[in-house]
Design an enzyme around this catalytic site. Structure first.
Site, PDB file in Angstrom:
ATOM      1  N   LYS A  57      -5.237  35.291  89.679  1.00  0.00           N
ATOM      2  CA  LYS A  57      -4.864  35.905  90.970  1.00  0.00           C
ATOM      3  C   LYS A  57      -6.109  36.266  91.784  1.00  0.00           C
ATOM      4  CE  LYS A  57      -0.950  38.026  92.115  1.00  0.00           C
ATOM      5  NZ  LYS A  57      -0.153  36.915  92.605  1.00  0.00           N
TER       6      LYS A  57
HETATM    7  N1  PMP Z   1       2.450  31.921  90.436  1.00  0.00           N
HETATM    8  C1  PMP Z   1       1.724  32.307  91.492  1.00  0.00           C
HETATM    9  C2  PMP Z   1       0.746  31.338  92.080  1.00  0.00           C
HETATM   10  C3  PMP Z   1       1.880  33.588  92.026  1.00  0.00           C
HETATM   11  O1  PMP Z   1       1.158  33.967  93.087  1.00  0.00           O
HETATM   12  C4  PMP Z   1       2.834  34.461  91.458  1.00  0.00           C
HETATM   13  C5  PMP Z   1       3.040  35.831  92.046  1.00  0.00           C
HETATM   14  N2  PMP Z   1       2.275  36.801  91.384  1.00  0.00           N
HETATM   15  C6  PMP Z   1       3.576  34.025  90.353  1.00  0.00           C
HETATM   16  C7  PMP Z   1       3.354  32.753  89.864  1.00  0.00           C
HETATM   17  C8  PMP Z   1       4.589  34.917  89.692  1.00  0.00           C
HETATM   18  O2  PMP Z   1       3.973  35.941  88.943  1.00  0.00           O
HETATM   19  P1  PMP Z   1       4.715  37.329  88.709  1.00  0.00           P
HETATM   20  O3  PMP Z   1       6.065  37.025  88.185  1.00  0.00           O
HETATM   21  O4  PMP Z   1       3.862  38.030  87.703  1.00  0.00           O
HETATM   22  O5  PMP Z   1       4.762  38.021  90.014  1.00  0.00           O
END
Ligand code: PMP
Length: 317
Positions: free
Chosen positions: A161
């Site tokens: 992230k």
């Molecule tokens: N993939 C990407 C590229 C994202 O930005 C996110 C959002 N955080 C997710 C998957 C999903 O992750 P999460 O369920 O932890 O929010």
């Protein structure tokens, strides 16, 4: 869909203190602004009118992931995940939120100077704003495979992230919207399905729930984990983590995205082809309801996923 700009009077936690959003600003020469050297998170809190409670969803795990990911580009965070969870609850209380909320922790390289080589001048903030649906997924969405490939782990780790890595997502999601899709699907350099621009992807095929493995350049989503758990425990489904071919998207029975912002978004069309019968499938429909119930405090089994902001939250640090 473009979210409206949040109220500038909302209080945010910025470099260790509380101040209005309008006053939480950075220097134009900030390292992260020029070189993408920041790490962020996204956390939801759901307002339950019946219980008069705001529930943060897996907040401590999100903060723990954020601290670990900050470590990838050596951003130091002074507080631990428990302390950050308390600050998050305190921030929601100070703002008096009685609505669904999205929280955005951000850590960044803060030195105001020219030069790519980072130093140890790090900063952190937590923003919490009222937030509704991210994708118009009530009746299912239309997804399209992006012409942009997902960044490789050994270029910029997608699991991290990292702010700069989201140029990859911005390119794909801009292309998708301009081509009439609601969201993009990334393939890896080897041509396998990775994830959406802002979310993970699942497919139902031959009665199994299938999702790309953590090593296919995905972000290992916390919602992905919730959905895998719910599928196994509540629906007795076999869940398989493996590489997915592009053409499997066209022949599978169901497809859906998961993510904190996206929640569970059923995909009813992909690349102009109907997915299955072209309507929300039974697995996606049931998992969406289960995810909503679990994250709104309506399922005792999953109370450990949520934390109330108003009733039992400990005092702020
Ligand atoms: N993939 C990407 C590229 C994202 O930005 C996110 C959002 N955080 C997710 C998957 C999903 O992750 P999460 O369920 O932890 O929010």
């Amino acid at each position: 869909m473009r979210a409206s700009e949040p109220d500038p009077n909302i209080l945010v936690w910025f470099r260790g203190g509380y101040r209005p959003l309008a006053e939480a600003n950075v220097n134009i020469l900030t390292h992260a602004l020029h070189y993408g050297t920041g790490v962020f998170e996204g956390i939801r809190a759901y307002w339950d009118e019946r219980q008069g409670e705001l529930y943060m969803v897996r907040a401590e795990e999100h903060f723990a992931r954020w601290i670990r990911n900050c470590g990838i580009i050596r951003i130091g965070v002074a507080e631990n995940a428990r302390e950050l969870t308390r600050i998050a609850a305190d921030l929601c209380r100070r703002n008096g939120f009685r609505t669904d909320v999205y929280m955005r922790p951000l850590g960044w390289k803060a030195s105001p100077r020219i030069g790519v080589q980072p130093d140890d001048n790090d900063a952190a903030a937590l923003i919490a704003i009222p937030f509704g649906a991210y994708l118009p997924s009530e009746n299912g969405i239309h997804a399209g495979v992006a012409s942009w490939r997902r960044i490789e782990d050994n270029a910029i780790p997608g699991r991290g992230k990292i702010c700069g890595a989201y140029v990859n997502s911005a390119l794909a999601s801009d292309e998708a919207r301009r081509n009439g899709f609601d969201e993009a699907i990334f393939l890896t350099e080897s041509g396998h399905v990775a994830e959406g621009a802002t979310c993970n992807i699942f497919m139902v095929r031959s009665g199994k729930l299938v999702t790309p493995a953590a090593t296919d350049n995905i972000l290992e989503g916390i919602t992905r984990d919730c959905v895998m758990t719910l599928a196994r425990r509540e629906l007795g489904l076999e869940v398989v983590e493996r590489s997915i071919d592009r053409s499997e998207l066209y022949v599978c029975d169901e497809l859906f995205f998961t993510g904190t912002a996206v929640e569970l978004a059923p995909i009813t069309r992909v690349d102009h082809r109907p997915v299955g019968a072209g309507v929300i499938g039974p697995v996606a429909g049931r998992l969406r309801q289960l995810y909503e119930d679990a994250t709104h405090g309506r399922m005792d089994t999953y109370h450990h996923w949520i934390e109330p902001v108003y009733q039992k939250a400990p005092a702020a640090v």
